[in-house]
Design an enzyme around this catalytic site. Structure first.
Site, PDB file in Angstrom:
ATOM      1  N   TYR A  84       5.618  13.703   1.824  1.00  0.00           N
ATOM      2  CA  TYR A  84       4.654  12.969   0.953  1.00  0.00           C
ATOM      3  C   TYR A  84       3.173  12.900   1.644  1.00  0.00           C
ATOM      4  CZ  TYR A  84       8.760  10.567  -0.673  1.00  0.00           C
ATOM      5  OH  TYR A  84      10.002  10.177  -1.067  1.00  0.00           O
ATOM      6  N   ASP A 135      10.369  -4.979   7.261  1.00  0.00           N
ATOM      7  CA  ASP A 135       9.669  -3.706   6.905  1.00  0.00           C
ATOM      8  C   ASP A 135      10.319  -2.956   5.670  1.00  0.00           C
ATOM      9  OD1 ASP A 135       7.468  -1.875   7.130  1.00  0.00           O
ATOM     10  OD2 ASP A 135       8.378  -0.739   8.781  1.00  0.00           O
ATOM     11  N   GLU A 136       9.465  -2.160   5.007  1.00  0.00           N
ATOM     12  CA  GLU A 136       9.861  -1.263   3.961  1.00  0.00           C
ATOM     13  C   GLU A 136      11.021  -2.267   2.990  1.00  0.00           C
ATOM     14  OE1 GLU A 136       9.362   1.824   3.815  1.00  0.00           O
ATOM     15  OE2 GLU A 136       9.193   2.520   5.630  1.00  0.00           O
ATOM     16  N   GLY A 189       0.846  -1.133   0.217  1.00  0.00           N
ATOM     17  CA  GLY A 189       0.162  -0.178  -0.019  1.00  0.00           C
ATOM     18  C   GLY A 189       0.900   1.145  -0.138  1.00  0.00           C
ATOM     19  N   CYS A 222      -7.065  12.663  -6.985  1.00  0.00           N
ATOM     20  CA  CYS A 222      -6.154  13.556  -6.390  1.00  0.00           C
ATOM     21  C   CYS A 222      -4.854  13.548  -6.472  1.00  0.00           C
ATOM     22  CB  CYS A 222      -6.512  13.949  -4.721  1.00  0.00           C
ATOM     23  SG  CYS A 222      -7.945  14.250  -4.324  1.00  0.00           S
ATOM     24  N   CYS A 270      -7.107   9.556   1.617  1.00  0.00           N
ATOM     25  CA  CYS A 270      -6.544  10.850   0.866  1.00  0.00           C
ATOM     26  C   CYS A 270      -6.379  11.947   1.513  1.00  0.00           C
ATOM     27  CB  CYS A 270      -7.522  10.852  -0.444  1.00  0.00           C
ATOM     28  SG  CYS A 270      -6.926  12.271  -1.563  1.00  0.00           S
ATOM     29  N   SER A 316      -0.671   3.702   5.027  1.00  0.00           N
ATOM     30  CA  SER A 316      -1.738   2.921   4.854  1.00  0.00           C
ATOM     31  C   SER A 316      -1.727   1.910   5.998  1.00  0.00           C
ATOM     32  CB  SER A 316      -1.799   2.228   3.483  1.00  0.00           C
ATOM     33  OG  SER A 316      -0.598   1.431   3.422  1.00  0.00           O
TER      34      SER A 316
HETATM   35  P1  ADP Z   1       2.690   2.763   6.538  1.00  0.00           P
HETATM   36  O1  ADP Z   1       3.836   1.711   6.899  1.00  0.00           O
HETATM   37  O2  ADP Z   1       1.966   2.119   5.746  1.00  0.00           O
HETATM   38  O3  ADP Z   1       3.364   4.038   6.113  1.00  0.00           O
HETATM   39  P2  ADP Z   1       2.007   3.276   9.379  1.00  0.00           P
HETATM   40  O4  ADP Z   1       1.737   1.890   9.974  1.00  0.00           O
HETATM   41  O5  ADP Z   1       3.221   3.692   9.640  1.00  0.00           O
HETATM   42  O6  ADP Z   1       1.624   3.301   7.855  1.00  0.00           O
HETATM   43  O7  ADP Z   1       0.852   4.328   9.801  1.00  0.00           O
HETATM   44  C1  ADP Z   1      -0.501   4.248   9.690  1.00  0.00           C
HETATM   45  C2  ADP Z   1      -0.979   5.223  10.515  1.00  0.00           C
HETATM   46  O8  ADP Z   1      -0.797   6.326   9.985  1.00  0.00           O
HETATM   47  C3  ADP Z   1      -2.643   5.258  10.770  1.00  0.00           C
HETATM   48  O9  ADP Z   1      -2.746   4.538  11.680  1.00  0.00           O
HETATM   49  C4  ADP Z   1      -2.836   6.740  11.346  1.00  0.00           C
HETATM   50  O10 ADP Z   1      -2.355   6.919  12.593  1.00  0.00           O
HETATM   51  C5  ADP Z   1      -1.514   7.667  10.502  1.00  0.00           C
HETATM   52  N1  ADP Z   1      -2.080   8.463   9.246  1.00  0.00           N
HETATM   53  C6  ADP Z   1      -1.564   9.524   9.205  1.00  0.00           C
HETATM   54  N2  ADP Z   1      -1.825  10.132   8.079  1.00  0.00           N
HETATM   55  C7  ADP Z   1      -3.016   9.285   7.394  1.00  0.00           C
HETATM   56  C8  ADP Z   1      -3.614   9.039   6.369  1.00  0.00           C
HETATM   57  N3  ADP Z   1      -3.616   9.932   5.344  1.00  0.00           N
HETATM   58  N4  ADP Z   1      -4.382   7.756   6.104  1.00  0.00           N
HETATM   59  C9  ADP Z   1      -4.444   6.794   7.001  1.00  0.00           C
HETATM   60  N5  ADP Z   1      -3.494   7.177   8.057  1.00  0.00           N
HETATM   61  C10 ADP Z   1      -2.734   8.236   8.422  1.00  0.00           C
HETATM   62 MG    MG Z   2       5.788   1.599   7.103  1.00  0.00          MG
HETATM   63 ZN    ZN Z   3      -8.571  12.279  -2.903  1.00  0.00          ZN
END
Ligand code: ADP
Ligand code: MG
Ligand code: ZN
Length: 194
Positions: free
Chosen positions: A173, A88-89, A15, A180, A145, A19
């Site tokens: 980011y 991760d990553e 994702g 969008c 979004c 996400s």
């Molecule tokens: P990823 O590893 O996919 O980047 P994380 O697990 O680190 O995501 O973070 C998810 C958390 O980010 C969500 O539970 C929420 O607290 C936070 N968050 C910040 N901005 C958003 C957004 N636009 N949509 C959903 N979650 C967001």
């Molecule tokens: Mg992450």
């Molecule tokens: Zn949008």
């Protein structure tokens, strides 16, 4: 722990940024850990955003992690007794991660790999797409979004840079839905200011 016949598979969590990929990885690893199933989690050594020896989500959940520079280092660092291997990553690893995942799954380990499926220009971010094709389980996570609240499946860069990876830059980011998302937006903004 004895190896069971039904062990050894690959789970991938993909994702855009925000996400919840890291949250989901941490959740899956933690429940094995609580059940005393031996786990090890790895992260690319270049990702030092929140911590060097932890995976930390944007919501500040965390789990212990071993930083490794290459997929080969990852393979060498997996203990025999480890049953569940978290990564991760995954998109920041070399393409060797695909073979390493297959070797470890073949050896009876359960791989849980989180990573970006698309880069900020909307292109496949290897080795994640290839891993998805070789995985038993794929979870596609969506963010919200940042612009309209719709289903965010893209990572929008909102600062100007030609680098594929801009790390640790807070505010660099946003998650965007298909309406969008505009990969040219950052360069337009820069042009507007000039
Ligand atoms: P990823 O590893 O996919 O980047 P994380 O697990 O680190 O995501 O973070 C998810 C958390 O980010 C969500 O539970 C929420 O607290 C936070 N968050 C910040 N901005 C958003 C957004 N636009 N949509 C959903 N979650 C967001
Ligand atoms: Mg992450
Ligand atoms: Zn949008």
């Amino acid at each position: 722990m004895h190896r069971r016949a039904d062990q050894g598979w690959i789970e991938v969590i993909v994702g855009p940024m925000f996400s919840g990929k890291s949250e989901e990885l941490i959740r899956r690893i933690t429940r094995y850990h609580l059940a005393r199933v031996p786990t090890q989690t790895f992260k690319p050594a270049l990702d030092t955003r929140y911590a060097v020896t932890e995976v930390v989500s944007h919501s500040r959940l965390s789990t212990e992690a071993i930083p490794v520079a290459t997929s080969d280092d990852l393979l060498k660092s997996v203990d025999d007794r480890t049953v569940v291997v978290g990564v991760d990553e995954g998109q920041f690893f070399d393409d060797g991660l695909l073979d390493v995942a297959e070797i470890l799954a073949g050896a009876g380990k359960n791989l849980i790999i989180a990573g970006l499926d698309l880069d900020y220009l909307g292109r496949p971010f290897e080795p994640i797409p290839s891993l998805m094709l070789r995985a038993e389980y794929v979870t596609k996570a969506l963010a919200v979004c940042h612009k309209c609240g719709g289903p965010g499946l893209f990572t929008q860069r909102v600062v100007q840079s030609d680098e594929l990876v801009v790390l640790g830059a807070t505010g660099a980011y946003e998650a965007r839905c298909r309406r969008c998302y505009d990969p040219t937006e950052a360069s337009q903004q820069t042009l507007d200011v000039e």
